[in-house]
Design an enzyme around this catalytic site. Structure first.
Site, PDB file in Angstrom:
ATOM      1  N   ARG A   1       0.860  -1.164   0.000  1.00 20.23           N
ATOM      2  CA  ARG A   1       0.000   0.000   0.000  1.00 20.23           C
ATOM      3  C   ARG A   1       0.911   1.233   0.000  1.00 20.23           C
ATOM      4  O   ARG A   1       2.121   1.128   0.085  1.00 20.23           O
ATOM      5  CB  ARG A   1      -0.963  -0.004   1.183  1.00 20.23           C
ATOM      6  CG  ARG A   1      -0.483  -0.579   2.497  1.00 20.23           C
ATOM      7  CD  ARG A   1       0.609   0.122   3.201  1.00 20.23           C
ATOM      8  NE  ARG A   1       0.317   1.543   3.305  1.00 20.23           N
ATOM      9  CZ  ARG A   1       1.288   2.441   3.407  1.00 20.23           C
ATOM     10  NH1 ARG A   1       2.534   2.102   3.391  1.00 20.23           N
ATOM     11  NH2 ARG A   1       0.998   3.715   3.497  1.00 20.23           N
TER      12      ARG A   1
ATOM     13  N   ASP B   1      -2.097  10.748  -2.489  1.00 24.67           N
ATOM     14  CA  ASP B   1      -2.476   9.680  -3.407  1.00 24.67           C
ATOM     15  C   ASP B   1      -2.864  10.228  -4.768  1.00 24.67           C
ATOM     16  O   ASP B   1      -2.779   9.527  -5.772  1.00 24.67           O
ATOM     17  CB  ASP B   1      -3.607   8.857  -2.786  1.00 24.67           C
ATOM     18  CG  ASP B   1      -3.062   8.066  -1.614  1.00 24.67           C
ATOM     19  OD1 ASP B   1      -2.628   6.922  -1.805  1.00 24.67           O
ATOM     20  OD2 ASP B   1      -2.989   8.641  -0.510  1.00 24.67           O
TER      21      ASP B   1
ATOM     22  N   LYS C   1      -4.578  10.146   2.927  1.00 28.97           N
ATOM     23  CA  LYS C   1      -5.245   9.312   3.919  1.00 28.97           C
ATOM     24  C   LYS C   1      -6.288  10.083   4.720  1.00 28.97           C
ATOM     25  O   LYS C   1      -6.046  11.240   5.118  1.00 28.97           O
ATOM     26  CB  LYS C   1      -4.197   8.713   4.868  1.00 28.97           C
ATOM     27  CG  LYS C   1      -4.732   7.791   5.919  1.00 28.97           C
ATOM     28  CD  LYS C   1      -5.625   6.713   5.380  1.00 28.97           C
ATOM     29  CE  LYS C   1      -4.917   5.904   4.297  1.00 28.97           C
ATOM     30  NZ  LYS C   1      -5.890   4.981   3.647  1.00 28.97           N
TER      31      LYS C   1
HETATM   32  O1  MRU Z   1      -4.414   3.274   2.190  1.00 25.34           O
HETATM   33  P1  MRU Z   1      -2.939   3.483   1.988  1.00 25.34           P
HETATM   34  O2  MRU Z   1      -2.106   2.941   3.113  1.00 25.34           O
HETATM   35  O3  MRU Z   1      -2.473   3.032   0.652  1.00 25.34           O
HETATM   36  O4  MRU Z   1      -2.780   5.088   2.030  1.00 25.34           O
HETATM   37  C1  MRU Z   1      -1.511   5.632   1.901  1.00 25.34           C
HETATM   38  C2  MRU Z   1      -1.488   7.100   2.015  1.00 25.34           C
HETATM   39  O5  MRU Z   1      -2.480   7.777   2.137  1.00 25.34           O
HETATM   40  C3  MRU Z   1      -0.146   7.762   1.870  1.00 25.34           C
HETATM   41  O6  MRU Z   1      -0.069   8.913   2.616  1.00 25.34           O
HETATM   42  C4  MRU Z   1       0.034   8.095   0.401  1.00 25.34           C
HETATM   43  O7  MRU Z   1      -0.144   6.967  -0.358  1.00 25.34           O
HETATM   44  C5  MRU Z   1       1.297   8.741   0.102  1.00 25.34           C
HETATM   45  S1  MRU Z   1       2.606   7.676   0.205  1.00 25.34           S
HETATM   46  C6  MRU Z   1       3.429   7.739  -1.163  1.00 25.34           C
END
Ligand code: MRU
Length: 351
Positions: free
Chosen positions: A51, A238, A249
Site C-alpha cells: 500500500r 495519493d 489518507k
Molecule cells: O491506504 P494506503 O495505506 O495506501 O494510504 C496511503 C497514504 O495515504 C499515503 O499517505 C500516500 O499513499 C502517500 S505515500 C506515497
C-alpha cells in the site's frame, strides 16, 4: 532502505515473479511474499499487502508486465492485455500512480513491434517506473530537507515512507535526508486509524532509521499544535488535482485545518506521477470506501506474542470507512516533488 541491516526495495520483480515486503505483517514480522501472476499482484494491492501510492504504482507496473508475459501469442494477445489492465485498475480507485503505471507499461507493450518485443518492453518499462520512483523519493528528500530546520518537530499522517514507495518515500524522505545532514528531528506520527499505518509502519521505519519520534492518537495533533509543539506538518498524497487540491489518507484534511488555525506550515510531498492533470479539482478525485470491518476491528499482537484481530465495537452496529479525503489547495503551503518545492498553482506536469 534497510531492514534488519539489509538493503531492501519495497517491491521488485525477479524472473516474472513480483516480490514484495508483506506490509500486513509489519511491524511484528518481516516477510517477503512472492506473487507469480498478475492476479496475485492485483490481489496484493486490493488487500493492502502492498500500500502507499508509490509502492502501489510500482506493483501495478510490475503486474502489467506480468500480464504481457502471461498473454497468449497470436489472436488473444491484445484482449488479454486489455482484461489484465482492467483487473489492475479495479483494485483501488484513488492512488493516481496505479493508473499512471498501467498506462505507461501498456503503452510500451503496444508500441513494440512483436509479442517478444512487447514482453521485453513491458518488463523494461516496469523496471524504469520503479527506478524513477526510488529516484524521485531521494530527490524529494533532498529538496524537502531544506524545509526542516535543525531541532524541528514534525507531524506526519499515515505512512508515506519507503514502504509506501519503492525506496526513500515521499513525506518521510525529507526527514531521512535532514537527519542524514546531521539535523536533530523529532517526529509526531499519527497512529492513523483505522488501519494504523502510522503506529505500525511509520514508527517501524523511523525506529529502523534511529529517528526520535512519538506515536500520537489521531485526535491529539491539534492539541500539540495549539501548544506550539509542532513546527511543521508534512504528508504524502495519493492524487493531486490540476488545481492543487490534495487527496491523502483520511484525517489529512483535519490536520490541514488545525495547522491553518495554529499558523503551522502544511507541506505535501509527492512525485509528479501522483499529479493528475485530468482531475480539475479535488471534487473529481474518486475516494475509496473500504470495508466497515476495518473500523469495527483492530489488529495487534498480544503480550503472549499472538498477532490477531479483535472487535472493538458492539455486535450489530454500523461503521463507515472512507479511506481518503481531500485537502483544498489553499491549506497547502507547498508541494515537494522530485523537481523541487512548488506553489500549488505552479505544479509540474507528469511525464
Ligand atoms: O491506504 P494506503 O495505506 O495506501 O494510504 C496511503 C497514504 O495515504 C499515503 O499517505 C500516500 O499513499 C502517500 S505515500 C506515497
Amino acid at each position: 532502505m534497510k531492514a534488519n541491516g539489509v538493503d531492501y526495495r519495497t517491491v521488485w520483480m525477479q524472473g516474472g515473479v513480483v516480490r514484495m515486503i508483506h506490509q500486513q505483517l509489519l511491524p511484528h514480522e518481516f516477510a517477503i511474499i512472492d506473487l507469480p501472476t498478475h492476479r496475485d499482484t492485483a490481489e496484493a494491492i486490493r488487500t493492502m499487502v502492498v500500500r502507499g501510492a508509490g509502492a502501489i504504482g510500482a506493483a501495478a507496473g510490475y503486474g502489467m508486465a506480468q500480464v504481457v508475459l502471461e498473454a497468449p501469442d497470436g489472436a488473444g494477445f491484445e484482449e488479454y492485455l486489455a482484461r489484465g489492465a482492467e483487473t489492475l485498475r479495479r483494485t483501488r480507485p484513488t492512488a493516481q500512480d496505479l493508473f499512471y503505471a498501467v498506462r505507461r507499461v501498456l503503452a510500451a507493450a503496444r508500441a513494440a513491434g512483436s509479442v517478444d518485443a512487447a514482453r521485453r518492453a513491458a518488463v523494461a518499462e516496469a523496471e524504469a517506473l520503479a527506478d524513477e520512483n526510488a529516484a524521485a523519493g531521494e530527490a524529494i528528500g533532498r529538496h524537502g530537507a531544506d524545509l526542516i530546520p535543525d531541532g524541528a518537530r514534525v507531524l506526519t499522517h499515515c505512512n508515506a515512507g519507503w514502504l509506501a514507495f519503492v525506496d526513500w518515500g515521499s513525506a518521510l524522505a525529507p526527514i531521512y535526508a535532514a537527519a542524514r545532514q546531521g539535523k536533530r528531528v523529532f517526529v509526531y506520527a499519527d497512529e492513523t486509524r483505522p488501519r494504523c499505518q502510522g503506529a505500525m509502519l511509520t514508527s517501524w521505519e523511523l525506529q529502523g532509521e534511529g529517528i526520535d519520534h512519538a506515536i500520537i492518537a489521531d485526535n491529539a495533533a491539534g492539541f500539540f499544535m495549539r501548544r506550539g509543539e509542532i513546527d511543521l506538518v508534512i504528508v504524502g498524497s495519493d492524487r493531486i488535482a490540476a488545481n492543487g487540491d490534495v487527496a491523502n489518507k483520511i484525517g489529512t484534511y483535519e490536520k490541514a485545518l488545525c495547522a491553518a488555525a495554529n499558523g503551522v506550515p502544511f507541506y505535501v510531498a509527492a512525485p509528479t506521477s501522483t499529479i493528475d492533470p485530468d482531475c480539475a479539482s479535488g471534487d473529481d478525485i474518486p475516494i475509496e470506501e473500504r470495508s466497515p470491518d476495518e473500523v469495527l476491528y483492530i489488529s495487534g499482537k498480544t503480550d503472549a506474542g499472538q498477532v490477531c484481530r479483535v472487535r472493538i465495537a458492539p455486535e450489530g452496529v454500523q461503521a463507515r470507512n472512507p479511506a481518503f479525503d481531500v485537502t483544498p489547495a489553499q491549506y497547502v503551503r507547498a508541494v515537494v516533488t522530485e523537481h523541487g518545492v512548488h506553489a500549488t498553482d505552479a505544479l509540474p506536469r507528469p511525464r
